[in-house]
Design a protein around this motif. Structure first.
Motif, PDB file in Angstrom:
ATOM      1  N   CYS A   1      -1.237  -1.020   6.700  1.00 17.64           N
ATOM      2  CA  CYS A   1      -0.709   0.294   6.336  1.00 17.64           C
ATOM      3  C   CYS A   1       0.674   0.064   5.731  1.00 17.64           C
ATOM      4  CB  CYS A   1      -0.669   1.205   7.567  1.00 17.64           C
ATOM      5  SG  CYS A   1      -0.778   2.964   7.166  1.00 17.64           S
TER       6      CYS A   1
ATOM      7  N   VAL B   1       0.805  -1.222   0.000  1.00 20.12           N
ATOM      8  CA  VAL B   1       0.000   0.000   0.000  1.00 20.12           C
ATOM      9  C   VAL B   1       0.837   1.271   0.000  1.00 20.12           C
ATOM     10  CG1 VAL B   1      -2.045  -1.012   1.047  1.00 20.12           C
ATOM     11  CG2 VAL B   1      -0.257  -0.080   2.512  1.00 20.12           C
ATOM     12  N   GLY B   2       2.150   1.159   0.041  1.00 24.21           N
ATOM     13  CA  GLY B   2       2.912   2.402  -0.011  1.00 24.21           C
ATOM     14  C   GLY B   2       4.302   2.311   0.559  1.00 24.21           C
TER      15      GLY B   2
ATOM     16  N   SER C   1       0.858   5.509  -5.755  1.00 26.18           N
ATOM     17  CA  SER C   1       0.137   6.109  -4.639  1.00 26.18           C
ATOM     18  C   SER C   1       0.612   7.540  -4.398  1.00 26.18           C
ATOM     19  CB  SER C   1       0.318   5.278  -3.360  1.00 26.18           C
ATOM     20  OG  SER C   1       1.672   5.192  -2.994  1.00 26.18           O
TER      21      SER C   1
ATOM     22  N   ASP D   1      -3.903   8.169  -0.933  1.00 19.46           N
ATOM     23  CA  ASP D   1      -3.752   7.860   0.491  1.00 19.46           C
ATOM     24  C   ASP D   1      -4.455   8.935   1.303  1.00 19.46           C
ATOM     25  OD1 ASP D   1      -2.253   5.499   0.211  1.00 19.46           O
ATOM     26  OD2 ASP D   1      -0.406   6.642  -0.097  1.00 19.46           O
ATOM     27  N   GLU D   2      -5.476   8.531   2.059  1.00 18.40           N
ATOM     28  CA  GLU D   2      -6.330   9.485   2.771  1.00 18.40           C
ATOM     29  C   GLU D   2      -6.488   9.140   4.254  1.00 18.40           C
ATOM     30  OE1 GLU D   2      -7.179  12.276   1.843  1.00 18.40           O
ATOM     31  OE2 GLU D   2      -8.328  12.407  -0.016  1.00 18.40           O
TER      32      GLU D   2
ATOM     33  N   GLN E   1      -3.651   5.380  -6.584  1.00 18.46           N
ATOM     34  CA  GLN E   1      -4.111   5.193  -5.204  1.00 18.46           C
ATOM     35  C   GLN E   1      -3.968   6.506  -4.449  1.00 18.46           C
ATOM     36  OE1 GLN E   1      -2.657   1.789  -2.727  1.00 18.46           O
ATOM     37  NE2 GLN E   1      -1.947   3.395  -1.341  1.00 18.46           N
TER      38      GLN E   1
ATOM     39  N   LEU F   1       4.796  11.081   2.723  1.00 23.66           N
ATOM     40  CA  LEU F   1       3.474  11.222   2.102  1.00 23.66           C
ATOM     41  C   LEU F   1       3.146  12.658   1.727  1.00 23.66           C
ATOM     42  CD1 LEU F   1       0.692   9.979   1.350  1.00 23.66           C
ATOM     43  CD2 LEU F   1      -0.001  10.389   3.724  1.00 23.66           C
TER      44      LEU F   1
ATOM     45  N   HIS G   1      -7.011   4.603  -0.260  1.00 20.03           N
ATOM     46  CA  HIS G   1      -6.527   3.861   0.902  1.00 20.03           C
ATOM     47  C   HIS G   1      -6.686   4.725   2.145  1.00 20.03           C
ATOM     48  CE1 HIS G   1      -3.045   2.787   3.668  1.00 20.03           C
ATOM     49  NE2 HIS G   1      -3.867   1.766   3.741  1.00 20.03           N
ATOM     50  N   CYS G   2      -7.322   4.177   3.163  1.00 17.25           N
ATOM     51  CA  CYS G   2      -7.508   4.895   4.427  1.00 17.25           C
ATOM     52  C   CYS G   2      -7.300   3.913   5.568  1.00 17.25           C
ATOM     53  CB  CYS G   2      -8.914   5.501   4.495  1.00 17.25           C
ATOM     54  SG  CYS G   2      -9.239   6.401   6.037  1.00 17.25           S
ATOM     55  N   CYS G   3      -6.292   4.157   6.394  1.00 14.43           N
ATOM     56  CA  CYS G   3      -6.014   3.257   7.511  1.00 14.43           C
ATOM     57  C   CYS G   3      -6.580   3.791   8.831  1.00 14.43           C
ATOM     58  CB  CYS G   3      -4.518   2.996   7.635  1.00 14.43           C
ATOM     59  SG  CYS G   3      -3.494   4.475   7.707  1.00 14.43           S
TER      60      CYS G   3
END
Length: 356
Positions: A326, A27-28, A122, A180-181, A178, A64, A236-238
Motif C-alpha cells: 500500500c 502505489v501512491g 493515481s 485506488d479502490e 491508477q 485520497l 489498485h486495491c489493498c
C-alpha cells in the motif's frame, strides 16, 4: 539526480509494452509535505514507471478522498467533522484541495520536462469515492442510486479533464491512470457500515459497478486528439476480495494487489489474467508491519513462489510490477526511499530468474 536530469525511459506505453524485465513502482502515498521532492524521488527511483505521489500529511485536501473530490466536475463538496460531503457550493477546504492538486500538477510538469515514457497518476476510484463521500442529509453516497450515479459521472469527467490537461502540459508523456479502490470489495459485498454503525449498506450490483468502469475506460479512450493512444487504466486495491475478473472484463489493463491479502481464488484470477495480457502490480513489500524492511531476496522469493505456482511462461511473468503493498506515508522519508530501492533490486532478481 538533479532536477533537470530526468531520464528518457526506454519503454513504450504500459498497455502495449512487450515486457523484457519486471517493473517496479510506488502505489501512491509518500511521507512529508514536499511534493516537488517526492516527484523527483519517484522519477529517480522508478525511472521506467514513475508516478505522481500523494502526500496526505498536508491535510485532508491532499488525501485520497479529498484529492478525488477535487477532481470531480460539476459537483461541489465541503469538509465536515464526519468527512467530505456533497454540497451546494465548495467551502474553503474544498478550494484548498483543488489548489493543492493544481500545485501537484505544476510540480509534476516541472520535474517531467524532457521525459518520454509512461507516468502513472493515481486518483480515488469511483466506488471508493462513492463509499467515502456523504450526502448533504447524511449517510454515504453509495446508499443512493442517483447520488452514486452523479458522483461516478462527475469523477469520470474530471479524470478525463485531468488527462487532457496533462497531455497539454506534457505531450511526450504516456499517461497511466491508477484508480485506488480500497473500498470496492466492501461495496460489492454489502459490508460498509451505515452512519449509525448498527447496520450495513446494501451491496451494489456487479453490473452497475461494471458499467461505471466501462464508461470510465471508454471516456479515457476517447480523450485526446484523433489517433492518440487510449489511456490505460489500472486498479489498485489493498483490501481482500478484489474482483479481478470483473475488472478484466471492463477493459482495465492491470490490477495492483497486496500479496498478503490475496486468497486462492484471487490468485487464480490473476494467473488467468497474466496469461491473457493483464499487468499485475504485486504488492510484495509489506507496509503495515514494524521493524526492518525485508531484503530484496525475500521480496523476490515471495513473488517467484506464487508465479511458479501459477505455472506461467516467462513473458506472462514479466508483466509483473513490484510495488509496496500500500502507500508509504507511514514510513520515515529514508525508510520510504529504502523501500523503493528494495523493490528495484528485487525486480532485477525476479527478472533474472524468469529469463534464466
Amino acid at each position: 539526480m538533479s532536477e533537470a536530469a530526468v531520464p528518457v525511459a526506454d519503454v513504450t506505453g504500459l498497455a502495449d509494452r512487450r515486457p523484457s524485465s519486471v517493473l517496479w513502482t510506488g502505489v501512491g502515498s509518500w511521507p512529508g509535505t514536499d511534493m516537488g521532492g517526492a516527484v523527483r524521488t519517484a522519477f529517480a527511483e522508478c525511472p521506467d514507471l514513475p508516478y505522481l505521489p500523494e502526500l496526505p500529511a498536508r491535510g485532508p485536501g491532499a488525501q485520497l478522498v479529498g484529492r478525488g473530490a477535487a477532481l470531480m466536475s460539476g459537483l461541489a463538496v465541503d469538509l465536515q467533522p464526519a468527512g467530505w460531503r456533497l454540497a451546494d457550493a465548495p467551502n474553503r477546504d474544498a478550494r484548498q484541495a483543488r489548489s493543492l492538486l493544481r500545485q501537484d500538477l505544476d510540480d509534476l510538469e516541472e520535474v517531467a520536462q524532457g521525459y518520454v515514457g509512461p507516468v502513472k497518476v493515481s486518483v480515488a476510484g469511483p466506488w471508493t469515492l462513492a463509499a467515502a463521500l456523504e450526502r448533504p442529509r447524511g449517510d454515504r453516497v453509495v446508499a443512493d442510486h442517483g447520488a452514486r450515479r452523479d458522483v461516478v459521472q462527475s469523477l469520470t469527467e474530471g479524470i478525463g479533464a485531468l488527462v487532457d490537461e496533462l497531455r497539454r502540459r506534457l505531450p511526450d508523456v504516456e499517461l497511466v491512470v491508477q484508480l485506488d479502490e480500497p473500498l470496492l470489495p466492501a461495496v460489492l459485498t454489502g459490508s460498509l457500515s451505515t452512519a449509525s454503525g448498527f447496520s450495513r449498506h446494501r451491496s451494489v450490483d456487479r453490473p452497475e459497478v461494471a458499467e461505471a468502469y466501462d464508461a470510465l475506460v471508454a471516456h479515457l479512450a476517447a480523450t485526446g486528439p484523433v489517433g492518440a493512444a487510449a489511456v490505460p487504466v489500472v486498479v489498485h486495491c489493498c483490501a481482500p476480495g478484489a474482483p479481478v475478473r470483473l475488472l478484466r472484463e471492463v477493459g482495465v489493463v492491470g490490477v495492483a494487489l497486496d500479496l498478503g491479502r490475496m486468497g486462492t481464488g484471487t490468485w487464480d484470477e490473476v494467473g488467468e489474467g497474466l496469461a491473457e495480457g493483464l499487468w499485475f502490480g504485486a504488492g510484495a513489500l509489506p507496509t503495515d508491519v514494524a521493524g526492518p524492511l525485508p531484503t530484496p531476496d525475500a521480496v523476490a522469493t515471495r513473488v517467484l513462489a506464487r508465479l511458479d505456482d501459477l505455472g506461467l511462461d516467462a513473458e506472462a511473468g514479466l508483466r509483473t510490477a513490484l510495488t509496496p503493498a500500500c502507500g508509504l506515508a507511514g514510513f520515515e522519508p529514508a525508510g520510504a526511499l529504502a523501500a523503493l530501492r528494495v523493490l528495484r533490486s528485487a525486480a532485477d532478481i525476479v527478472t533474472d530468474r524468469l529469463l534464466g
